[in-house]
Design a protein around this motif. Structure first.
Motif, PDB file in Angstrom:
ATOM      1  N   SER A 146      35.643  38.799  38.230  1.00 26.54           N
ATOM      2  CA  SER A 146      36.504  38.595  37.065  1.00 26.54           C
ATOM      3  C   SER A 146      35.653  38.680  35.816  1.00 26.54           C
ATOM      4  O   SER A 146      34.460  38.419  35.859  1.00 26.54           O
ATOM      5  CB  SER A 146      37.168  37.223  37.153  1.00 26.54           C
ATOM      6  OG  SER A 146      37.977  37.161  38.302  1.00 26.54           O
ATOM      7  N   PRO A 147      36.266  39.009  34.692  1.00 33.16           N
ATOM      8  CA  PRO A 147      37.680  39.281  34.477  1.00 33.16           C
ATOM      9  C   PRO A 147      38.050  40.692  34.939  1.00 33.16           C
ATOM     10  O   PRO A 147      37.199  41.573  35.028  1.00 33.16           O
ATOM     11  CB  PRO A 147      37.845  39.131  32.966  1.00 33.16           C
ATOM     12  CG  PRO A 147      36.513  39.505  32.399  1.00 33.16           C
ATOM     13  CD  PRO A 147      35.501  39.055  33.426  1.00 33.16           C
ATOM     14  N   PRO A 174      42.033  38.422  44.000  1.00 33.77           N
ATOM     15  CA  PRO A 174      41.207  38.101  42.827  1.00 33.77           C
ATOM     16  C   PRO A 174      40.637  36.697  42.921  1.00 33.77           C
ATOM     17  O   PRO A 174      41.117  35.863  43.683  1.00 33.77           O
ATOM     18  CB  PRO A 174      42.168  38.233  41.648  1.00 33.77           C
ATOM     19  CG  PRO A 174      43.516  38.408  42.211  1.00 33.77           C
ATOM     20  CD  PRO A 174      43.423  38.621  43.675  1.00 33.77           C
ATOM     21  N   TYR A 179      40.627  32.653  37.012  1.00 29.01           N
ATOM     22  CA  TYR A 179      41.830  32.776  36.187  1.00 29.01           C
ATOM     23  C   TYR A 179      42.341  31.419  35.737  1.00 29.01           C
ATOM     24  O   TYR A 179      42.866  31.258  34.649  1.00 29.01           O
ATOM     25  CB  TYR A 179      42.945  33.516  36.936  1.00 29.01           C
ATOM     26  CG  TYR A 179      42.724  34.987  37.052  1.00 29.01           C
ATOM     27  CD1 TYR A 179      42.885  35.828  35.943  1.00 29.01           C
ATOM     28  CD2 TYR A 179      42.368  35.552  38.260  1.00 29.01           C
ATOM     29  CE1 TYR A 179      42.678  37.184  36.057  1.00 29.01           C
ATOM     30  CE2 TYR A 179      42.159  36.927  38.372  1.00 29.01           C
ATOM     31  CZ  TYR A 179      42.319  37.721  37.270  1.00 29.01           C
ATOM     32  OH  TYR A 179      42.101  39.079  37.362  1.00 29.01           O
TER      33      TYR A 179
END
Length: 183
Positions: A146-147, A174, A179
């Motif tokens: 990530s991102p 993910p 997040y």
């Protein structure tokens, strides 16, 4: 440094968190295999259904937990995560030994691999060859770093998925904790 608990104290803490939808304990770290004797003895005394999340670099300690752990979530680290190739090779060889241990013990497990847009395909090919020599029945989860904005082109991610999917069940998940801003 964490707080030390007796087995009974730890069980009391777990009971305080218990909800009606409880399924299993997730044992994570740091690296929980550094405490394999404690984990083993605790789960012998309090036989919760348990999942171990580990870097799998300690195959002997992993073997020690076979009779008390229901499923193992293990990582395979890539060379890009290390300062030197020698450092990676030492870790990687232990990860492969851990897979062998779990296969011999009929341990349920799955493998996670964190990949980046620049992860070399030849590294994934090597890892898959080595895993295939041990087992063709393990699920592999790809976690893109990530991102997601780093992944302006998804070609590498899909190519990695295609390579792994030739012989294994593969999922792309993910890094949700990033997040959600959860450490």
């Amino acid at each position: 440094m964490g707080k030390e608990y007796s087995y009974d104290q730890l069980n009391e803490e777990i009971q305080k968190l218990m909800t009606p939808d409880f399924d299993s304990l997730e044992i994570t770290g740091g690296e929980p295999l550094l405490h394999s004797d404690y984990i083993h003895d605790f789960l012998k005394k309090y036989p919760y259904k348990a999942m171990l999340e580990t870097n799998a670099t300690k195959p002997i300690e992993l073997d020690n937990l076979n009779d008390v752990i229901d499923i193992v979530s293990m990582d395979i680290k890539l060379p890009e995560h290390f300062n030197s190739k020698d450092e990676w090779i030492e870790v990687y060889e232990n990860e492969l030994k851990s897979i062998e241990v779990m296969q011999l013990n009929n341990q349920k497990y799955y493998i996670k691999i964190v990949v980046s847009p620049t992860t070399p395909i030849n590294v994934i090919n090597k890892i898959m060859k080595d895993i295939n020599d041990i087992s063709k029945e393990v699920e592999i989860i790809i976690q893109p770093v990530s991102p997601m904005e780093l992944w302006d082109k998804k070609d590498n991610l899909f190519k990695i998925s295609e390579i792994i999917g030739k012989n294994h069940s593969v999922s792309i998940i993910p890094q949700i904790h990033k997040y959600l801003n959860v450490e």
